[in-house]
Design an enzyme around this catalytic site. Structure first.
Site, PDB file in Angstrom:
ATOM      1  CD  GLU A   1      -1.295  -2.310   1.980  1.00 59.35           C
ATOM      2  OE1 GLU A   1      -0.128  -2.603   1.982  1.00 59.35           O
ATOM      3  OE2 GLU A   1      -1.933  -2.973   2.545  1.00 59.35           O
TER       4      GLU A   1
ATOM      5  CB  CYS B   1      -0.477  -4.721   8.330  1.00 65.78           C
ATOM      6  SG  CYS B   1       0.454  -3.069   7.991  1.00 65.78           S
TER       7      CYS B   1
HETATM    8  C1  AOF Z   1       0.199  -5.230   4.394  1.00 63.85           C
HETATM    9  N1  AOF Z   1       0.848  -5.045   3.161  1.00 63.85           N
HETATM   10  O1  AOF Z   1       2.462  -5.361   1.600  1.00 63.85           O
HETATM   11  C2  AOF Z   1       2.360  -6.745   3.732  1.00 63.85           C
HETATM   12  C3  AOF Z   1       1.577  -6.994   4.672  1.00 63.85           C
HETATM   13  O2  AOF Z   1       7.365  -7.823   9.295  1.00 63.85           O
HETATM   14  P1  AOF Z   1       6.361  -6.664   9.089  1.00 63.85           P
HETATM   15  O3  AOF Z   1       6.368  -5.637   9.757  1.00 63.85           O
HETATM   16  O4  AOF Z   1       6.519  -6.227   7.581  1.00 63.85           O
HETATM   17  O5  AOF Z   1       4.880  -7.296   9.047  1.00 63.85           O
HETATM   18  C4  AOF Z   1       4.731  -8.457   8.414  1.00 63.85           C
HETATM   19  C5  AOF Z   1       3.028  -8.622   8.568  1.00 63.85           C
HETATM   20  O6  AOF Z   1       2.451  -7.615   7.736  1.00 63.85           O
HETATM   21  C6  AOF Z   1       2.723  -9.800   7.959  1.00 63.85           C
HETATM   22  O7  AOF Z   1       2.548 -11.132   8.656  1.00 63.85           O
HETATM   23  C7  AOF Z   1       1.387  -9.607   7.238  1.00 63.85           C
HETATM   24  O8  AOF Z   1       0.365  -9.767   8.296  1.00 63.85           O
HETATM   25  C8  AOF Z   1       1.462  -8.236   7.149  1.00 63.85           C
HETATM   26  N2  AOF Z   1       2.093  -7.973   5.609  1.00 63.85           N
HETATM   27  N3  AOF Z   1       0.552  -6.233   5.100  1.00 63.85           N
HETATM   28  O9  AOF Z   1      -0.702  -4.407   4.850  1.00 63.85           O
HETATM   29  C9  AOF Z   1       1.773  -5.686   2.779  1.00 63.85           C
HETATM   30  N4  AOF Z   1       3.278  -7.595   3.129  1.00 63.85           N
HETATM   31 ZN    ZN Z   2       1.017  -3.095   5.864  1.00 63.47          ZN
END
Ligand code: AOF
Ligand code: ZN
Length: 396
Positions: A65, A87
């Site tokens: 995003e 997230c």
């Molecule tokens: C989103 N958009 O492109 C992704 C998400 O380790 P972090 O902080 O990057 O967090 C990983 C978690 O974030 C992963 O388990 C999933 O729940 C979310 N990934 N979320 O909004 C994204 N890659």
């Molecule tokens: Zn995210």
């Protein structure tokens, strides 16, 4: 609400499905680079025009995003198509739901709701509380297909298991004398190296180590060129996630002179050991930089289950959960993975040769199933040919 004219069975409009399909295509470019995170894509649309797009490109990097929002000057009033629920937690980056709210998007269309415990519907709730319309489940089957490994790890704590074998047209992996090199041609074997490069680990059993003395590295021109600062060759598409060689050993241990043990200081080599193996023997391997993990159970199915939980946790020697485990054999290990119900995907390479003979082995060893009704149903996901060989990919 009236159904859109070209809506799918769930009432999602053809436009929504088309933009989500584009977001899924974008997301797929992260595969092999973002794990253990999910591959995620995002497309921003206003007045039927794409005004920004992006995908999660590498582990620890900005989420999809944020990439898409930074690709467009003003997202006010736009619709965001995101392949995974945005997230709502502070992880390595701040919450994407907040970024979408700040940008003033009007609608958020989601393919798959994120089962990760820190999100789990919370992102959708936050968006709705801010007055944003949220629709979920658009192109859900394709979304779940792309996220299959991530979803399995989050739901079960275990990596997605890919079983790979090469066999003759009549289903044998070797002749009755044990000769197996080579069943398929060089182009098919190259595809195996590509698959290895996108996995976290390759598993083999002691039978294969004794019979083949394998090196289990990725041998593709682009990886041979990829040298780390200290002059070593990398063994994976991702330097932060070098391919691990994993040996399953119930009783016998690999010879200290084997290629695997001799190169363990350069290429991560881990051993899943049965309970009968002595600490003194494990210490000898540890002296050669082999990471050892002993299972409390000698039961092959239980060893597989427990080892998968270990690999899928952050407590493994890499300190980072694995999402893709490739099992290359031998047939005994593949038979145990099948008995454990832990083969999620099969890559079967089939060569234009027949071997024959009731003593020539097939890809899956004992115990096998007794009734056809007990077979795990697999769905064809892809077919390719490599000169005179074919590859069939089936998924759970
Ligand atoms: C989103 N958009 O492109 C992704 C998400 O380790 P972090 O902080 O990057 O967090 C990983 C978690 O974030 C992963 O388990 C999933 O729940 C979310 N990934 N979320 O909004 C994204 N890659
Ligand atoms: Zn995210």
């Amino acid at each position: 609400m009236p159904k859109h004219r070209d809506a799918d069975a769930d009432g999602h409009s053809a436009d929504d499905i088309r933009w989500m399909t584009e977001a899924l295509e974008l997301a797929s470019h992260g595969r092999g680079k973002v794990e253990p995170n999910p591959p995620v894509g995002c497309v921003l649309v206003r007045d039927s025009v794409c005004i920004g797009k992006g995908f999660h490109q590498r582990f620890g990097g900005p989420h999809a995003e944020v990439e898409a929002l930074s690709d467009c000057a003003d997202a006010a009033g736009a619709t965001a198509y995101v392949t995974l629920e945005p997230c709502c937690h502070h992880g390595k980056t701040p919450p994407c739901a907040d970024a979408l709210i700040r940008a003033g998007v009007a609608r958020v269309i989601v393919s798959v709701v994120d089962p990760f415990e820190q999100v789990d519907g919370g992102g959708i709730k936050r968006l709705r509380a801010a007055g944003i319309e949220v629709i979920t489940g658009v192109a859900k089957q394709a979304g779940e297909e792309l996220l299959a490994a991530y979803l399995k790890r989050v739901r079960t704590g275990m990596p997605w298991v890919i079983a790979k074998w090469a066999m003759s047209l009549d289903g044998r992996i070797a002749t009755k004398t044990g000769e197996s090199k080579w069943i398929t041609g060089p182009a098919a074997r190259n595809a195996v190296h590509e698959l290895r490069a996108s996995a976290d680990a390759i598993a083999v059993c002691m039978g294969s180590v004794v019979a083949d003395n394998p090196l289990l590295t990725v041998r593709l021109p682009e990886f041979v060129r990829a040298q780390t600062d200290d002059g070593k060759t990398t063994n994976s598409a991702s330097e932060s996630r070098p391919l691990v060689r994993l040996v399953y050993s119930r009783r016998r241990l690999p010879d200290l002179n084997s290629q695997l043990v001799q190169t363990a200081s350069e290429t991560p080599t881990w051993l899943v050991a049965g309970p009968e193996i002595s600490n003194a023997d494990l210490a000898k391997l540890a002296d050669h930089d082999v990471e050892t993990w002993q299972c409390e159970s000698a039961d092959p199915v239980e060893m597989i289950r427990q080892s998968l939980l270990w690999l899928g946790s952050n407590d493994n020697p890499r300190g980072l959960a694995m999402t893709h485990l490739m099992v290359e054999g031998g047939s005994q290990l593949l038979g145990s993975f099948a008995a454990a119900g832990q083969i999620d995907e099969v890559h079967a390479f089939i060569a234009g040769k027949c071997i024959g003979g009731s003593l020539a082995p097939g890809p899956l060893g004992d115990p096998g199933i007794e009734n056809l009704a007990d077979a795990t149903p697999l769905r064809i996901s892809r077919m390719d040919s490599f000169n005179n060989d074919v590859r069939l990919i089936y998924r759970r």
